[in-house]
Every structure is written in C-alpha cells, then in structure tokens.
Motif scaffolding. Structure first.
Motif, PDB file in Angstrom:
ATOM      1  N   ALA A  50     -10.808  33.887 -68.663  1.00 54.87           N
ATOM      2  CA  ALA A  50     -10.190  32.558 -68.543  1.00 54.87           C
ATOM      3  C   ALA A  50      -9.858  32.262 -67.083  1.00 54.87           C
ATOM      4  CB  ALA A  50      -8.932  32.498 -69.401  1.00 54.87           C
ATOM      5  N   PHE A  51      -9.265  33.231 -66.372  1.00 52.17           N
ATOM      6  CA  PHE A  51      -8.938  33.037 -64.957  1.00 52.17           C
ATOM      7  C   PHE A  51     -10.200  32.852 -64.119  1.00 52.17           C
ATOM      8  CE2 PHE A  51      -4.624  34.787 -65.725  1.00 52.17           C
ATOM      9  CZ  PHE A  51      -3.922  33.771 -65.110  1.00 52.17           C
ATOM     10  N   LEU A  52     -11.224  33.606 -64.442  1.00 52.12           N
ATOM     11  CA  LEU A  52     -12.491  33.504 -63.724  1.00 52.12           C
ATOM     12  C   LEU A  52     -13.092  32.112 -63.886  1.00 52.12           C
ATOM     13  CD1 LEU A  52     -13.990  35.734 -62.126  1.00 52.12           C
ATOM     14  CD2 LEU A  52     -15.532  35.924 -64.066  1.00 52.12           C
ATOM     15  N   VAL A  53     -13.075  31.603 -65.118  1.00 48.93           N
ATOM     16  CA  VAL A  53     -13.602  30.258 -65.395  1.00 48.93           C
ATOM     17  C   VAL A  53     -12.817  29.211 -64.617  1.00 48.93           C
ATOM     18  CG1 VAL A  53     -13.773  28.495 -67.203  1.00 48.93           C
ATOM     19  CG2 VAL A  53     -14.635  30.796 -67.622  1.00 48.93           C
ATOM     20  N   LEU A  54     -11.482  29.334 -64.611  1.00 51.35           N
ATOM     21  CA  LEU A  54     -10.642  28.386 -63.859  1.00 51.35           C
ATOM     22  C   LEU A  54     -10.982  28.425 -62.377  1.00 51.35           C
ATOM     23  CD1 LEU A  54      -7.110  28.796 -65.472  1.00 51.35           C
ATOM     24  CD2 LEU A  54      -8.476  26.719 -65.372  1.00 51.35           C
ATOM     25  N   PHE A  55     -11.159  29.641 -61.838  1.00 50.05           N
ATOM     26  CA  PHE A  55     -11.490  29.817 -60.425  1.00 50.05           C
ATOM     27  C   PHE A  55     -12.817  29.144 -60.088  1.00 50.05           C
ATOM     28  CE2 PHE A  55     -10.979  31.798 -56.419  1.00 50.05           C
ATOM     29  CZ  PHE A  55     -12.211  32.254 -56.005  1.00 50.05           C
ATOM     30  N   ILE A  56     -13.837  29.387 -60.901  1.00 47.94           N
ATOM     31  CA  ILE A  56     -15.161  28.801 -60.681  1.00 47.94           C
ATOM     32  C   ILE A  56     -15.091  27.278 -60.790  1.00 47.94           C
ATOM     33  CG2 ILE A  56     -17.481  28.594 -61.698  1.00 47.94           C
ATOM     34  CD1 ILE A  56     -17.215  31.605 -62.428  1.00 47.94           C
ATOM     35  N   PHE A  57     -14.350  26.785 -61.786  1.00 43.11           N
ATOM     36  CA  PHE A  57     -14.200  25.349 -61.995  1.00 43.11           C
ATOM     37  C   PHE A  57     -13.535  24.705 -60.789  1.00 43.11           C
ATOM     38  CE2 PHE A  57     -14.599  21.821 -64.671  1.00 43.11           C
ATOM     39  CZ  PHE A  57     -13.438  21.060 -64.622  1.00 43.11           C
ATOM     40  N   GLY A  58     -12.495  25.348 -60.246  1.00 43.01           N
ATOM     41  CA  GLY A  58     -11.810  24.845 -59.052  1.00 43.01           C
ATOM     42  C   GLY A  58     -12.754  24.778 -57.865  1.00 43.01           C
ATOM     43  N   GLY A  59     -13.556  25.808 -57.690  1.00 46.43           N
ATOM     44  CA  GLY A  59     -14.537  25.832 -56.597  1.00 46.43           C
ATOM     45  C   GLY A  59     -15.570  24.729 -56.752  1.00 46.43           C
ATOM     46  N   PHE A  60     -16.004  24.499 -57.971  1.00 47.04           N
ATOM     47  CA  PHE A  60     -16.993  23.445 -58.251  1.00 47.04           C
ATOM     48  C   PHE A  60     -16.438  22.069 -57.908  1.00 47.04           C
ATOM     49  CE2 PHE A  60     -20.746  21.815 -60.005  1.00 47.04           C
ATOM     50  CZ  PHE A  60     -20.450  20.756 -60.859  1.00 47.04           C
ATOM     51  N   ILE A  61     -15.190  21.819 -58.289  1.00 41.82           N
ATOM     52  CA  ILE A  61     -14.551  20.527 -57.977  1.00 41.82           C
ATOM     53  C   ILE A  61     -14.443  20.352 -56.464  1.00 41.82           C
ATOM     54  CG2 ILE A  61     -12.332  19.311 -58.066  1.00 41.82           C
ATOM     55  CD1 ILE A  61     -12.073  20.256 -60.963  1.00 41.82           C
ATOM     56  N   ARG A  62     -14.053  21.421 -55.776  1.00 38.46           N
ATOM     57  CA  ARG A  62     -13.933  21.367 -54.315  1.00 38.46           C
ATOM     58  C   ARG A  62     -15.290  21.051 -53.678  1.00 38.46           C
ATOM     59  NH1 ARG A  62     -10.152  26.061 -52.355  1.00 38.46           N
ATOM     60  NH2 ARG A  62      -8.460  24.799 -53.161  1.00 38.46           N
ATOM     61  N   PHE A  63     -16.328  21.681 -54.193  1.00 40.29           N
ATOM     62  CA  PHE A  63     -17.691  21.471 -53.710  1.00 40.29           C
ATOM     63  C   PHE A  63     -18.104  20.007 -53.904  1.00 40.29           C
ATOM     64  CE2 PHE A  63     -21.946  22.489 -52.589  1.00 40.29           C
ATOM     65  CZ  PHE A  63     -22.785  21.853 -53.501  1.00 40.29           C
ATOM     66  N   LEU A  64     -17.786  19.452 -55.056  1.00 41.26           N
ATOM     67  CA  LEU A  64     -18.110  18.052 -55.325  1.00 41.26           C
ATOM     68  C   LEU A  64     -17.344  17.124 -54.385  1.00 41.26           C
ATOM     69  CD1 LEU A  64     -18.266  17.785 -59.222  1.00 41.26           C
ATOM     70  CD2 LEU A  64     -20.148  17.658 -57.600  1.00 41.26           C
ATOM     71  N   GLN A 102     -16.348  17.794 -51.355  1.00 45.05           N
ATOM     72  CA  GLN A 102     -16.955  17.908 -50.014  1.00 45.05           C
ATOM     73  C   GLN A 102     -18.217  17.054 -49.924  1.00 45.05           C
ATOM     74  OE1 GLN A 102     -17.710  21.995 -49.079  1.00 45.05           O
ATOM     75  NE2 GLN A 102     -15.762  22.252 -48.009  1.00 45.05           N
ATOM     76  N   ASN A 103     -19.023  17.070 -50.956  1.00 44.62           N
ATOM     77  CA  ASN A 103     -20.266  16.316 -50.960  1.00 44.62           C
ATOM     78  C   ASN A 103     -20.045  14.816 -51.041  1.00 44.62           C
ATOM     79  OD1 ASN A 103     -21.809  18.545 -50.708  1.00 44.62           O
ATOM     80  ND2 ASN A 103     -22.798  18.407 -52.704  1.00 44.62           N
ATOM     81  N   HIS A 104     -18.890  14.434 -51.554  1.00 44.69           N
ATOM     82  CA  HIS A 104     -18.601  13.007 -51.750  1.00 44.69           C
ATOM     83  C   HIS A 104     -18.465  12.299 -50.413  1.00 44.69           C
ATOM     84  CE1 HIS A 104     -16.322   9.431 -53.096  1.00 44.69           C
ATOM     85  NE2 HIS A 104     -17.098   9.554 -54.158  1.00 44.69           N
ATOM     86  N   TYR A 105     -17.894  13.015 -49.443  1.00 43.43           N
ATOM     87  CA  TYR A 105     -17.664  12.359 -48.127  1.00 43.43           C
ATOM     88  C   TYR A 105     -18.839  12.549 -47.192  1.00 43.43           C
ATOM     89  CZ  TYR A 105     -12.898  11.972 -49.770  1.00 43.43           C
ATOM     90  OH  TYR A 105     -11.794  11.669 -50.503  1.00 43.43           O
TER      91      TYR A 105
END
Length: 54
Positions: free
Chosen positions: A35-49, A51-54
C-alpha cells in the motif's frame, strides 16, 4: 510448590510479557508495505505529470 503450579505461573508470566496484541488489520505487513509503495509511486506519477504540464 509442585510442577503444575510453577508451570501455570510461568505461562501467565509469558502471556503478560507478550505485550499488547497486534490488531488483526496489522497482521499482513506485506499488504501494508505494498500500500505504501503504491502511494509512493502514485505521488511520483502526479509530480511527473505536473512537471510536464508547464
């Protein structure tokens, strides 16, 4: 004291020293870890998105 009484005292002492019982939902530690791993990956994915937005 006979052996029976000594064994009973020993068993009681061991039960007491075990400490607080773990709640049932905490038992499968691997599920908690996943569960923690999934949350961590999800957080990284949102951050990545973001960054790409700007």
């Amino acid at each position: 004291m006979d052996l029976k009484t000594l064994n009973r005292i020993d068993r009681l002492r061991r039960l007491k020293s075990r400490g607080p019982k773990t709640p049932k939902w905490m038992k499968p530690y691997h599920l908690l870890f996943i569960a923690f791993l999934v949350l961590f990956i999800f957080g990284g994915f949102i951050r990545f998105l973001e960054q790409n937005h700007y």
